[in-house]
Enzyme design. Sequence first.
Site, short mmCIF file in Angstrom:
data_model
loop_
_atom_site.label_atom_id
_atom_site.label_comp_id
_atom_site.label_asym_id
_atom_site.label_seq_id
_atom_site.Cartn_x
_atom_site.Cartn_y
_atom_site.Cartn_z
N ALA A 194 1.05 -1.35 -0.17
CA ALA A 194 0.18 0.01 -0.08
C ALA A 194 1.04 1.07 0.14
O ALA A 194 1.70 1.37 0.38
CB ALA A 194 -1.33 0.11 1.71
N SER A 228 2.40 -2.07 3.81
CA SER A 228 2.47 -0.85 4.13
C SER A 228 3.80 -0.17 3.36
O SER A 228 4.74 -0.71 3.55
CB SER A 228 2.64 -0.08 5.44
N ASP A 229 3.86 0.62 2.44
CA ASP A 229 5.02 1.02 2.38
C ASP A 229 5.73 1.68 3.70
O ASP A 229 4.96 2.09 4.59
CB ASP A 229 4.60 2.22 0.79
N TRP A 230 7.45 2.14 3.63
CA TRP A 230 7.46 1.88 5.05
C TRP A 230 7.19 3.64 5.70
O TRP A 230 7.52 4.48 4.98
CB TRP A 230 9.52 1.53 4.76
N ALA A 262 4.80 4.32 6.40
CA ALA A 262 3.18 4.84 5.33
C ALA A 262 1.80 4.62 6.25
O ALA A 262 0.52 5.90 6.60
CB ALA A 262 2.81 3.94 3.76
#
Length: 790
Positions: free
Chosen positions: A187, A220-222, A224
């Site tokens: 995401a 999640s993207d890091w 995010a």
Amino acid sequence: MIDDLLAKLDLDTKTALMAGHDTWTLPAIPDIGLASLVMSDGPIGVRGTRWRGADPSTALPSPTAMAATWDAELIRRAGNLLAQEARSKGVHVLLAPTVNLHRSPLGGRHFECFSEDPLLTGVIGAAYVTGVQEGGVGAAVKHFVANDCETDRMYVNVLVGERALRELYLAPFEHIVKTATPYGIMAAYNSVNGSTMTEHARLMNGVLRGEWGFDGVVVSDWTAARDTVRAALGGLDIAMPGPDTVYGEPLATAVRNGDIDERMVDEHVRRILTLASRTGALDEPPTSDADAVDGKALARELATRSAVLLRNDGVLPLPHQGAIALIGGLAVDARVMGGGSAEVYPEHVVSPLKGLLAAGAEVTFARGADPSTRFRAASAGFELTAIVRDAAGRIRAELPLPDGAIMWHGDLPAGLTLADIHSAEITGTFTAAVPGEHRFGVEGAGGFRLTVDGQERFASIVPVPDIDDLVGGIFLAPQHEVAIELEAGRRIAVSLLHTELPYLDGALGTVSFALGHRLPDALRDPDMLLAEAVSAAQAADVAVVVVGTSKEVESEGFDRVSLRLPGRQDELVSRVAEANPRTVVVINAGAPVEMPWRDEVAAILLTWFPGQEGGHALADVLLGHAEPSGRLPTTWPAALEDCPVTRVTPQGGTLAYEEGHFIGYRGWERSDAVPAFEFGSGLGYTSWEYETAMTRGDRISVRVRNTGERHGREVVQVYIRPVADLPSLPRRWLAGFAVAEAGPGEIAEVDISLPRRAFERWTSAGWQRLTCDYFIEIAHSLTDTRLLAR
């Protein structure tokens, strides 16, 4: 089995699993046999958990290059290689591929995405995922969704209509989910129509899982993930990096407070355990269905097959005898990948000069011009060590360095914690091979003291750059340098001490700085360099000029502001072409650049960011050992102002996709502007006749004949074109493609599947079949139609 294991876990253990253990891993749970599940960045290689050259990776060509092959089977083999490397590094999940679209050529991560077309992106992406997962490694497709620019990417709210969202930006994800069954989806940071993607229940639960049947994890993207309850309700399974995220203890508290039902936590954890089972973190490692792959050979093949010949007056392929003037800083300082999280550390890099010399070519080199004025990390002549000290001055770690750069981005050398780090020092010796004025550099933000040969040469507090994006600030760090006169052969001590480290706080805990070096002739007079290039071109049978972009132009963390080649490279090409009419220009860039000299040169060869074997591949193509069979996966404009979409900077936190579904060639065909080179275009070393096309339901069979004198490949492209010009529809759009291969005089037949979605449009009532009459065009490129069918 999964439910039995799940029943053994208490609430705190489950929520901790969803929070992650550290930057790249999930926590192990020995009581149920769960090992720590490891993730790694891609997409051109597997960096592993160490962001350092001590753990080298094969560096494949950039994703734009992969898409330029238009060859799903070749990309599947690339996925097999990546899985092979992942397993060797203990990695269970590769955070790739990136299937966002080339909405605008100004997008900073353009090089990391495949194409402006959703079908080409989806097919190549699906092949990549299939290849990775055949090797027993999970793929996490990213960035879901509409993360198509870098400016304010963390918080920008993308406003996009439902039709454009469905037909363009969601389409690659849908194709991959339905045809390749990826184990993961990442995401994105951004919001879409008001909801941040890590909390977007309609798109993650409704569309991704509900409509498409996705059964994998959403990570999640890091950094995010922002809200515990909204993320859990929205469908986010894993919040990274751990352990201090919105999950873990905050999620357990939310369950105990009645804000989240524990059964929902169980659904998230069930998907994580399924991922672990699929990738060997829960039970025996999965059996690989992939054959062993030679990384060097495949990297070379990919680079060769992705090369796109845009212009050729007959100068290519070059004769095996003849003097070549190889010109351009990138001919020796090859740029083989884009910047940011896509970076890996290959064991070696073959530059164009090395490649041509290895092939036995007669080559004279002239620098001519450089794309960048930034120095590189110290390497040749240096023997360096990193030393980490705590606040009391005690040495907590000491390790050898392959060059003058330290990049600990979310990972630290074994045994170190962030609390241990008060200072970091790069120290060692340098032996000058040539006498003269050497330049020593400091790259980074924070406190620095540079000592060379016992004397302090630089001491300062360098401010953090004014770049909103952390990654952009790290990868485009400030640089300072000093000049020092040195004798040849004398060994001297060097030290760069870094204090007041600005990026230690935060989820990623980064230590990033570098000791740089330039040789005495590195900053010679630019006019003299140009004059030498002209002289070399005049004296040679052919001039090969390598030009391209720099780290300041194409990288994660910021968007581009221009499509012009940096520095004096345009001037270099024009002057060399004037001196030698047999001038070949090689473009080393991951995204479109303007080519004001394109009609002045004999040939233009696009090699993208070609990966570690790029120099060998370039020699193969230039000397005719292999054909450049790539085709453009995105339109190349003559000028930025002609492009359908140039707005990538949000206004008031919002970026409106006002162009709707008219991006890329869809937008170009609705404008009066003509691109320099259209979508799908590219030449080869042979010629083709399109003989017949026969449709059978949702498939079309096309027969082509190689009418040239060499073996070759042809990308057969199929487009749908409405008979009437309807303003609500593009003039035409890609519906399928295949690669034909044949020897001189031979016939090749390809069978092309035309997906149902190619004949549908999104309406207020959902997907609807086209009601208009249309042609099926069989083409060499977007408008170069060779056959028609109805």
